[in-house]
Enzyme design. Structure first.
Site, PDB file in Angstrom:
ATOM      1  CG  ASP A  47      52.342  39.678  19.955  1.00  0.00           C
ATOM      2  OD1 ASP A  47      51.156  39.864  20.270  1.00  0.00           O
ATOM      3  OD2 ASP A  47      52.975  38.636  20.250  1.00  0.00           O
ATOM      4  CE1 TYR A  52      55.195  35.114  24.469  1.00  0.00           C
ATOM      5  CE2 TYR A  52      55.230  37.172  23.235  1.00  0.00           C
ATOM      6  CZ  TYR A  52      54.753  35.888  23.413  1.00  0.00           C
ATOM      7  OH  TYR A  52      53.846  35.386  22.513  1.00  0.00           O
ATOM      8  CE  LYS A  77      50.263  37.157  22.567  1.00  0.00           C
ATOM      9  NZ  LYS A  77      51.548  37.879  22.593  1.00  0.00           N
ATOM     10  CG  HIS A 110      49.637  33.893  26.189  1.00  0.00           C
ATOM     11  ND1 HIS A 110      50.804  34.512  26.588  1.00  0.00           N
ATOM     12  CD2 HIS A 110      49.949  33.265  25.034  1.00  0.00           C
ATOM     13  CE1 HIS A 110      51.765  34.254  25.711  1.00  0.00           C
ATOM     14  NE2 HIS A 110      51.274  33.491  24.771  1.00  0.00           N
TER      15      HIS A 110
END
Length: 298
Positions: A47, A52, A77, A110
């Protein structure tokens, strides 16, 4: 949803592995080493998200592993600032480039709101969802879903969209189960995935968690992960050590009793990150005089 110890089947019949690895902060120091270790530990379900900054490191680790792309289940996302029809398509194209792949297994919105004061968030969600539906029907995404959506956010999609979300990622752990949202997802055949499935430090210090850890001869983390799994939720733990990575996958060899599950489900609220899609971020002070700590998950 059909399930065995290896995978679940989403509402569009796509198989999703039950053992998942969260990559938030998994490439600190600009390195793919931790993700590579996770692959060697046996993880194939990763994931990630554009915000990120780990997508390119996931791609690097997969390339170094020499394991075929189709053996991996990759989730990413679209971030708050990229919501909208054209923006979502552009963000998706960049994600494919970063992950060095021509398709995603799962793509999510998200957060439901780009900002708390956004008045047209419902419209933006629908525009992003329309873009994702088109990518889904074009075969670029095998399944589409959401993250941090509560029932009233999902209802906006259910009432206006053509494709039902396959997944909703929520903060979920003993002491914070967001039961209303989980029940809603179950009713609508939406699989829940758990971010922060082992909560914060206070969860590990909870007497009940420690008692059950001793009773079942497993770690406190394994109690939390098994708790999610038995409730039909896929946990997405993260770790930096091979030993913990393997331990976090070893949650199929024991079963928590019905009585103990009830005890876990009725614990007082603890370990909440402070994140909520409709509220300002809450920060908590660490004991022993330390400064406020930031949440472990975006």
């Amino acid at each position: 949803m059909e399930c065995n110890s290896n995978y679940r089947i989403l509402n569009n019949q796509v198989k999703i592995p039950c053992a998942a690895f969260g990559t938030y902060k998994a490439a600190e120091g600009n390195s793919a080493d931790i993700i590579g270790t996770a692959i060697r530990a046996g993880y194939r379900h990763f994931d990630t998200a554009s915000v990120y900054g780990t997508e390119k490191y996931v791609a690097e680790a997969i390339e170094k592993s020499r394991i075929p792309r189709q053996e991996f289940f990759l989730t990413s996302k679209v971030w708050k600032e990229d919501m909208g029809y054209e923006q979502t398509k552009a963000a998706f194209a960049k994600t494919l480039e970063q992950l060095n792949t021509d398709y995603l297994d799962l793509y999510l919105i998200h957060w439901p709101r780009p900002t708390l004061d956004c008045k047209n968030w419902k419209k933006l969600d629908l525009e992003s969802w329309r873009a994702m539906e088109e990518l889904y029907h074009a075969g670029k995404i095998r399944a589409i879903g959401v993250s941090n959506f509560l029932p009233h956010h999902i209802e906006n999609l259910m009432q206006n969209a053509k494709v039902t979300p396959a997944v909703d990622q929520l903060e979920y752990h003993p002491g914070y189960t967001q039961q209303a949202a989980v029940d809603y997802c179950r009713k609508n055949q939406i699989l829940v995935e758990a971010w922060s499935p082992i909560g914060r430090r206070r969860v590990f210090e909870e007497p009940l968690i420690l008692e059950l850890s001793e009773k079942y001869h497993v770690s406190p983390a394994q109690i939390c992960l098994r708790f999610a799994l038995q409730n039909g939720v896929i946990p997405m733990p993260k770790s930096s050590s091979m030993e913990r990575m393997k331990e976090n996958q070893d949650i199929f060899s024991f079963e928590i009793s019905t009585e103990d599950m009830y005890r876990l489900e009725t614990m007082p609220q603890i370990g909440w990150s402070g994140e909520h899609p409709d509220r300002e971020r809450v920060y908590f002070k660490i004991r022993r005089g330390k400064k406020k700590r930031k949440g472990e998950r975006l």
